[in-house]
Design an enzyme around this catalytic site. Sequence first.
Site, PDB file in Angstrom:
ATOM      1  N   LYS A  88       0.703  -1.250   0.060  1.00  0.00           N
ATOM      2  CA  LYS A  88      -0.053   0.056   0.056  1.00  0.00           C
ATOM      3  C   LYS A  88       0.841   1.368   0.191  1.00  0.00           C
ATOM      4  CE  LYS A  88      -3.637  -2.485   2.316  1.00  0.00           C
ATOM      5  NZ  LYS A  88      -4.392  -2.554   3.629  1.00  0.00           N
ATOM      6  N   LYS A 148      -4.777 -14.302  -1.864  1.00  0.00           N
ATOM      7  CA  LYS A 148      -5.896 -13.665  -1.163  1.00  0.00           C
ATOM      8  C   LYS A 148      -7.291 -13.982  -1.296  1.00  0.00           C
ATOM      9  CE  LYS A 148      -4.922  -9.645   0.295  1.00  0.00           C
ATOM     10  NZ  LYS A 148      -4.546  -8.239   0.577  1.00  0.00           N
ATOM     11  N   GLU A 203      -3.864 -16.091   2.544  1.00  0.00           N
ATOM     12  CA  GLU A 203      -4.603 -15.340   3.733  1.00  0.00           C
ATOM     13  C   GLU A 203      -5.798 -16.343   4.057  1.00  0.00           C
ATOM     14  OE1 GLU A 203      -6.133 -11.133   2.742  1.00  0.00           O
ATOM     15  OE2 GLU A 203      -7.801 -12.340   2.473  1.00  0.00           O
TER      16      GLU A 203
END
Length: 286
Positions: A140, A172, A202
Amino acid sequence: MNPPLDPGRPDDAVGRLIALALDEDVGPGDRTAEACVTAGARGSGVIFAKETLVVSGISAAARVFRALDPECELEALEGEGEEAGPGDRVLRVRGSMRAILTGERTALNLLQRLCGIATLTRRYASALAGTRTRLLDTRKTTPGMRELEKAAVRAGGGTNHRGALFDGMLVKDNHAAAAGGIGEAVRRARRAAHPLLKVEAEVSTPEQIEEALAAGADMLLLDNLGDEQLRKAVVQVKGRVPLEASGGMTLDRLPRVAATGVDYVSVGALTHSSPSVDLSLMVEGK
């Protein structure tokens, strides 16, 4: 003695970023500097801190001035990861006075952003001091600034997660949904991965944990779990793979998360929410 400043290359990631930033700010010319400063005038300027901060980005700031005046002299007065307080000088530049004034804002914009990331990272890393849990960043980042921002995380005492999509696999929830489940997604990733490329998955439930492990995940990202859920996941996994906790990682929560036994904590705020710090440039004269 501080290490020499990295000259870089005009065509590397930082060089391209600086060229874009200068084109945005200067365009066809710095009208004020051209009007007020005699062509050929030389002098020096120094960038100094106006608050307590952790230094990062000195080489990038220096490269701004070098792009405008290849003959300028640059002196790093603080090194990466060092702490500076109000009034402390971090970088001196000597050369074309027009170039110094023209590059001032771009150099400061970079430095304020990167020192801000390093400063916030130091606070998060300090919250984990004395534990075995390591602090990770995320992807990010500001587009075009990832290399610099991840370096700032390192300067602040954090550790870099994967740098980009090509140097690690993180399966993910959306990958799992597209593949028909976390187990199938991990199996596909495992089959496609180079032997040295890690596959992280994840997960958020005990069932997903077992499914991902059975499919060959090298590491698990425990997403948005509470402290007690993290503790139970650590017990369930029993050290079979490293565990990363992510989501809702505030400064005051970090010691509690470390106490659960997870190996890593990832914090997107290090790069997406760090406030810029306050620095200024002062002209010293000819």
